[in-house]
Design a protein around this motif. Structure first.
Motif, PDB file in Angstrom:
ATOM      1  N   MET A   1     -29.360  20.570  24.769  1.00  0.00           N
ATOM      2  CA  MET A   1     -29.302  19.152  25.115  1.00  0.00           C
ATOM      3  C   MET A   1     -27.962  18.829  25.772  1.00  0.00           C
ATOM      4  N   THR A   2     -27.985  18.004  26.807  1.00  0.00           N
ATOM      5  CA  THR A   2     -26.776  17.555  27.492  1.00  0.00           C
ATOM      6  C   THR A   2     -26.293  16.274  26.838  1.00  0.00           C
ATOM      7  N   ASN A   3     -25.152  16.354  26.140  1.00  0.00           N
ATOM      8  CA  ASN A   3     -24.742  15.262  25.263  1.00  0.00           C
ATOM      9  C   ASN A   3     -24.220  14.035  25.985  1.00  0.00           C
ATOM     10  N   ASP A   4     -23.970  14.125  27.307  1.00  0.00           N
ATOM     11  CA  ASP A   4     -23.423  12.951  27.992  1.00  0.00           C
ATOM     12  C   ASP A   4     -24.361  12.441  29.085  1.00  0.00           C
ATOM     13  N   LEU A   5     -25.634  12.849  29.072  1.00  0.00           N
ATOM     14  CA  LEU A   5     -26.535  12.494  30.165  1.00  0.00           C
ATOM     15  C   LEU A   5     -27.832  11.883  29.634  1.00  0.00           C
ATOM     16  N   VAL A   6     -28.246  10.790  30.278  1.00  0.00           N
ATOM     17  CA  VAL A   6     -29.522  10.128  30.007  1.00  0.00           C
ATOM     18  C   VAL A   6     -30.317  10.101  31.309  1.00  0.00           C
ATOM     19  N   VAL A   7     -31.589  10.432  31.243  1.00  0.00           N
ATOM     20  CA  VAL A   7     -32.468  10.306  32.403  1.00  0.00           C
ATOM     21  C   VAL A   7     -33.042   8.894  32.434  1.00  0.00           C
ATOM     22  N   ILE A   8     -32.989   8.247  33.605  1.00  0.00           N
ATOM     23  CA  ILE A   8     -33.672   6.975  33.820  1.00  0.00           C
ATOM     24  C   ILE A   8     -34.657   7.156  34.966  1.00  0.00           C
ATOM     25  N   LEU A   9     -35.910   6.830  34.716  1.00  0.00           N
ATOM     26  CA  LEU A   9     -36.945   6.890  35.736  1.00  0.00           C
ATOM     27  C   LEU A   9     -37.466   5.497  36.043  1.00  0.00           C
ATOM     28  N   THR A  10     -37.868   5.291  37.285  1.00  0.00           N
ATOM     29  CA  THR A  10     -38.479   4.035  37.705  1.00  0.00           C
ATOM     30  C   THR A  10     -39.726   4.372  38.525  1.00  0.00           C
ATOM     31  N   ALA A  11     -40.543   3.334  38.789  1.00  0.00           N
ATOM     32  CA  ALA A  11     -41.747   3.540  39.593  1.00  0.00           C
ATOM     33  C   ALA A  11     -41.529   3.173  41.060  1.00  0.00           C
ATOM     34  N   PHE A  12     -40.728   2.115  41.326  1.00  0.00           N
ATOM     35  CA  PHE A  12     -40.620   1.562  42.682  1.00  0.00           C
ATOM     36  C   PHE A  12     -39.175   1.498  43.157  1.00  0.00           C
ATOM     37  N   ASP A  13     -39.027   1.316  44.476  1.00  0.00           N
ATOM     38  CA  ASP A  13     -37.693   1.225  45.085  1.00  0.00           C
ATOM     39  C   ASP A  13     -36.860   0.102  44.487  1.00  0.00           C
ATOM     40  N   LEU A  14     -37.444  -1.065  44.308  1.00  0.00           N
ATOM     41  CA  LEU A  14     -36.701  -2.206  43.791  1.00  0.00           C
ATOM     42  C   LEU A  14     -36.074  -1.878  42.439  1.00  0.00           C
ATOM     43  N   GLU A  15     -36.849  -1.249  41.575  1.00  0.00           N
ATOM     44  CA  GLU A  15     -36.353  -0.886  40.247  1.00  0.00           C
ATOM     45  C   GLU A  15     -35.294   0.215  40.354  1.00  0.00           C
ATOM     46  N   TYR A  16     -35.532   1.169  41.237  1.00  0.00           N
ATOM     47  CA  TYR A  16     -34.602   2.279  41.439  1.00  0.00           C
ATOM     48  C   TYR A  16     -33.230   1.768  41.867  1.00  0.00           C
ATOM     49  N   HIS A  17     -33.212   0.873  42.865  1.00  0.00           N
ATOM     50  CA  HIS A  17     -31.934   0.368  43.369  1.00  0.00           C
ATOM     51  C   HIS A  17     -31.222  -0.504  42.338  1.00  0.00           C
ATOM     52  N   ALA A  18     -31.981  -1.175  41.469  1.00  0.00           N
ATOM     53  CA  ALA A  18     -31.356  -1.983  40.415  1.00  0.00           C
ATOM     54  C   ALA A  18     -30.545  -1.112  39.467  1.00  0.00           C
ATOM     55  N   VAL A  19     -31.002   0.116  39.236  1.00  0.00           N
ATOM     56  CA  VAL A  19     -30.240   1.053  38.403  1.00  0.00           C
ATOM     57  C   VAL A  19     -29.139   1.728  39.219  1.00  0.00           C
ATOM     58  N   ARG A  20     -29.480   2.156  40.428  1.00  0.00           N
ATOM     59  CA  ARG A  20     -28.544   2.932  41.235  1.00  0.00           C
ATOM     60  C   ARG A  20     -27.248   2.183  41.518  1.00  0.00           C
ATOM     61  N   GLU A  21     -27.327   0.880  41.713  1.00  0.00           N
ATOM     62  CA  GLU A  21     -26.111   0.129  42.041  1.00  0.00           C
ATOM     63  C   GLU A  21     -25.140   0.059  40.863  1.00  0.00           C
ATOM     64  N   ARG A  22     -25.554   0.514  39.699  1.00  0.00           N
ATOM     65  CA  ARG A  22     -24.681   0.558  38.530  1.00  0.00           C
ATOM     66  C   ARG A  22     -24.039   1.929  38.336  1.00  0.00           C
ATOM     67  N   LEU A  23     -24.308   2.874  39.259  1.00  0.00           N
ATOM     68  CA  LEU A  23     -23.773   4.224  39.161  1.00  0.00           C
ATOM     69  C   LEU A  23     -22.569   4.405  40.076  1.00  0.00           C
ATOM     70  N   VAL A  24     -21.654   5.232  39.636  1.00  0.00           N
ATOM     71  CA  VAL A  24     -20.479   5.577  40.428  1.00  0.00           C
ATOM     72  C   VAL A  24     -20.727   6.917  41.116  1.00  0.00           C
ATOM     73  N   ALA A  25     -20.598   6.936  42.440  1.00  0.00           N
ATOM     74  CA  ALA A  25     -20.678   8.160  43.251  1.00  0.00           C
ATOM     75  C   ALA A  25     -21.870   9.031  42.894  1.00  0.00           C
ATOM     76  N   PRO A  26     -23.095   8.495  42.975  1.00  0.00           N
ATOM     77  CA  PRO A  26     -24.260   9.329  42.669  1.00  0.00           C
ATOM     78  C   PRO A  26     -24.409  10.477  43.663  1.00  0.00           C
ATOM     79  N   GLN A  27     -24.728  11.656  43.129  1.00  0.00           N
ATOM     80  CA  GLN A  27     -24.889  12.861  43.939  1.00  0.00           C
ATOM     81  C   GLN A  27     -26.349  13.316  43.897  1.00  0.00           C
ATOM     82  N   LEU A  28     -26.870  13.715  45.050  1.00  0.00           N
ATOM     83  CA  LEU A  28     -28.262  14.124  45.139  1.00  0.00           C
ATOM     84  C   LEU A  28     -28.469  15.469  44.437  1.00  0.00           C
TER      85      LEU A  28
END
Length: 378
Positions: A1-28
């Protein structure tokens, strides 16, 4: 288990971007079967998020959740987005956190009609308790724009394969008859809950109410409330993720303390034990020698060498290598000082380093032993 990581999944772009804008320097991040994730850190936190978009429906959500779990071994998996309200128990913009999920399409067809045979998955006690704590604190809602403060509701969520936009259809009557305690209705939670159950990973379903499932979907009101509901769900979910990682770190540190604690053995005869101290018939044993600054210098040097090898082998990319070396530098500088908080700063840097190289098992193991050694400093 990765102790500092949580997976967040969404269904649509709107929901995805609502989470993504809270991330620092997301990497693909590329899954070998083609699925894409972005991995970033939440602002002001050690919590990393692996964000993915599954698309609509329980079946793709289940497959995507399974891939995310296998890829990242997360501390938890959250499905975040919007949903329709049921029975006017919630207001538009409110947040619903599932206490359990109904897969309401299970049934048998007989001569006298359809009989419900639903599946249900209960939310893990720990994640439910942390969600209740986040809701009580009210701090999470301060990050939302505007003056609207959503209420947080805890209760069942119904998940099926039909987009509900009526209070009078056959499907609506079916849900009303068999699942009348559900607060919200959507199309992905059953698949995600099943994937979490199969992999023993705690799952939370967090939904913002964007419509009333009453024929108003796709109206101007719906267009107004969807982004607000998505923002509310994303904000609550990311605060919950921080709490989950804080708990993981607390648990890990407690275990590390246990491994360096002393054991007391009481003997009424001859004790064939090599011990640190013997007082009368009580033997005090240490599980290992205390760490020294020299030991830690050697361990950190070994970490640098192993990190360089991982980079050379392609297991670590250049950006991660640079960030990891910076954390090693921070840990080294902290351990060279005699300041009261030096040990804690070193531990924090090592935990960040562990998060950066979470996919390189050999490095994670070596970092874990280094963290134990730092904890053993007097």
């Amino acid at each position: 288990m990765t102790n500092d990581l949580v997976v967040i999944l969404t269904a649509f772009d709107l929901e995805y971007h609502a989470v993504r804008e809270r991330l620092v320097a997301p990497q693909l991040h590329h899954h070998d079967k083609g699925s894409l994730f972005e991995v970033g850190r939440l602002r002001g936190s050690d919590c990393r998020i692996a964000l993915g978009q599954s698309g609509k429906g329980n079946h793709p959500a289940a497959v995507f959740a399974e891939r995310a779990i296998q890829q990242f071994s997360p501390a938890a998996l959250l499905f975040v987005g919007v949903a329709g309200a049921l029975w006017d128990k919630t207001e538009l913009g409110d947040v619903v956190v599932a206490t359990h999920v109904y897969g309401y399409h299970g049934a048998t067809s007989e001569d006298d009609g359809a009989k419900a045979r639903p599946r249900a998955w209960e939310t893990a006690h720990t994640i439910n308790q942390l969600a209740q704590h986040v809701a009580r604190s009210d701090d999470w809602s301060h990050a939302l724009p505007g003056d609207h403060t959503p209420k947080v509701h805890f209760g069942p969520v119904a998940a099926g394969e039909v987009l509900h936009n009526s209070r009078h259809s056959y499907e609506a009557r079916w849900v009303r008859e068999h699942f009348n305690d559900a607060l919200a209705i959507e199309m992905e939670a059953a698949g995600v809950a099943q994937a979490g159950h199969f992999n023993n990973v705690p799952v939370a379903i967090v939904r913002g109410i964007s419509d009333r499932a009453d024929g108003t979907k796709n109206s101007s009101d719906d267009a107004d409330w969807q982004p607000r509901a998505a923002a509310g769900a994303a904000t609550f979910a990311t605060h919950l993720a921080k709490q989950l990682i804080a708990r993981q770190e607390h648990t890990a540190m407690a275990k590390e303390r246990d491994t360096t604690s002393h054991t007391t053995v009481t003997s009424h005869g001859i004790a064939g034990i090599v011990a640190r101290d013997v007082q009368n018939s009580t033997v005090h044993m240490s599980t290992g020698p205390e760490s020294t600054a020299t030991d830690l210098t050697v361990k950190l040097r070994g970490l640098r060498d192993q990190l360089a090898n991982a980079r050379a082998n392609g297991a670590v990319d250049d950006a991660t290598y640079k960030a990891a070396n910076e954390e090693l530098d921070n840990a080294s500088r902290a351990l060279e000082t005699n300041e009261p908080e030096a040990k804690n700063r070193a531990l924090l840097s090592l935990k960040r380093l562990r998060g950066l190289v979470a996919e390189v098992a050999e490095l994670v193991t070596k970092i874990a032993t280094t963290i134990s050694a730092v904890n053993g400093l007097s």
